[in-house]
Write a protein that holds these residues in place. Structure first.
Motif, short mmCIF file in Angstrom:
data_model
loop_
_atom_site.label_atom_id
_atom_site.label_comp_id
_atom_site.label_asym_id
_atom_site.label_seq_id
_atom_site.Cartn_x
_atom_site.Cartn_y
_atom_site.Cartn_z
N LEU A 1 0.77 -1.13 -0.04
CA LEU A 1 0.15 -0.14 -0.01
C LEU A 1 1.02 1.29 0.03
O LEU A 1 1.86 1.27 0.86
CB LEU A 1 -0.64 0.12 1.22
CG LEU A 1 -2.24 0.90 1.33
CD1 LEU A 1 -2.91 0.66 -0.24
CD2 LEU A 1 -3.02 0.70 2.77
N ASP A 2 0.62 2.08 -0.84
CA ASP A 2 1.25 3.39 -1.23
C ASP A 2 0.28 4.59 -0.90
O ASP A 2 -0.70 4.63 -1.40
CB ASP A 2 2.05 3.64 -2.42
CG ASP A 2 2.85 4.75 -2.59
OD1 ASP A 2 2.35 5.79 -2.64
OD2 ASP A 2 3.86 4.52 -2.76
N SER A 3 0.56 5.38 0.06
CA SER A 3 -0.26 6.51 0.41
C SER A 3 -0.55 7.36 -0.61
O SER A 3 -1.59 8.16 -0.88
CB SER A 3 -0.04 7.38 1.60
OG SER A 3 1.39 7.90 1.55
N THR A 4 0.43 7.54 -1.67
CA THR A 4 0.29 8.39 -2.68
C THR A 4 -0.33 7.85 -3.85
O THR A 4 -1.31 8.07 -4.50
CB THR A 4 1.68 9.15 -3.01
OG1 THR A 4 2.12 9.93 -1.84
CG2 THR A 4 1.42 10.08 -4.13
N LYS A 5 0.29 6.72 -4.16
CA LYS A 5 0.08 6.04 -5.75
C LYS A 5 -1.39 5.47 -5.71
O LYS A 5 -2.01 5.43 -6.69
CB LYS A 5 1.02 4.87 -5.82
CG LYS A 5 0.59 4.03 -7.11
CD LYS A 5 1.67 2.96 -7.35
CE LYS A 5 1.43 2.31 -8.72
NZ LYS A 5 2.39 1.22 -8.64
#
Length: 235
Positions: free
Chosen positions: A42-46
């Motif tokens: 999980l990537d908070s931006t992508k």
């Protein structure tokens, strides 16, 4: 449920010996790739914009009844949450990404990670309506189980849910988890009691379950329009 037993020198029943056991590693892989989907750390931006459609105010309120959280009312709240969980090691969160368009359709996580005993749970299973009852949803579960049981070598893979959550219970059984029982008055969430239904797959069961899932996920099991020829429960 049959328990494999031996007997010690006092004629007491004991379970089988586990040889060469060692502590398992924590999940660390940032990418798990299947035929239809990717599991990306999980990537908070992508993944923000895609997952806001899943977690945000436009999501179906019924999706949150049996979860310990509610839909997020705005992007600021969701950004704070996503930043927190994307850096978490337990739970270790993945976004479920459709390979055809790169869109994140939901999440799941490895959690309650017990490296000493080799036990881990799949949780935070939060799907968009577009993801439910699709090949991607099943493959996402398959990929995570393969990682936990095959690659990391855990002995026990758990699934838990509110005992009244019938769709979750049916999903667990469809995927091959074994129902173990109900822990009564296990939790209080959203101001109400939760009796928790427990399911698991153990290492000795996994090869057969894995083969069945691979047969169902095979492209040969689907028509050109994507309709399944055989249901997973039929294989």
């Amino acid at each position: 449920m049959k328990i494999e037993t031996e007997y010690n020198l006092y004629n007491q029943p004991i379970s089988y010996q586990v040889d060469n056991w060692s502590t398992r590693e924590y999940p660390a892989k940032v990418l798990l790739e299947g035929t239809y989907c990717l599991l990306e750390k999980l990537d908070s931006t992508k993944h923000f914009e895609d997952l806001y459609q899943v977690y945000g105010p436009e999501s179906d309120p019924k999706n949150w009844t049996y979860l310990p959280m509610n839909a997020f009312g705005n992007k600021i709240e969701f950004a704070e949450y996503l930043e927190s969980v994307s850096s978490s090691q337990d739970p270790f969160h993945y976004a479920i990404v459709d390979k055809t368009n790169g869109k994140a359709l939901g999440t799941l996580a490895l959690m309650r990670i017990n490296t000493e005993q080799g036990s881990v749970e799949v949780g935070f299973v939060i799907y968009s309506d577009q993801l439910k009852k699709t090949r991607i949803a099943t493959e996402a579960q398959y990929l995570l189980a393969c990682y936990a049981l095959d690659e990391l070598g855990y002995r026990r893979y758990e699934w838990k849910c509110d005992a009244l959550n019938e769709p979750s219970r049916k999903a667990a059984l469809r995927l091959g988890f074994v129902f173990e029982g109900i822990f009564r008055n296990a939790l209080v969430y959203k101001g109400r009691n939760r009796d928790t239904a427990w399911f698991s797959i153990i290492e000795s069961e996994w090869p057969k379950i894995k083969t069945r899932m691979e047969s169902w996920l095979s492209r040969d099991n689907f028509t050109i329009d994507g309709e399944q020829k055989k249901r997973l429960n039929e294989l």
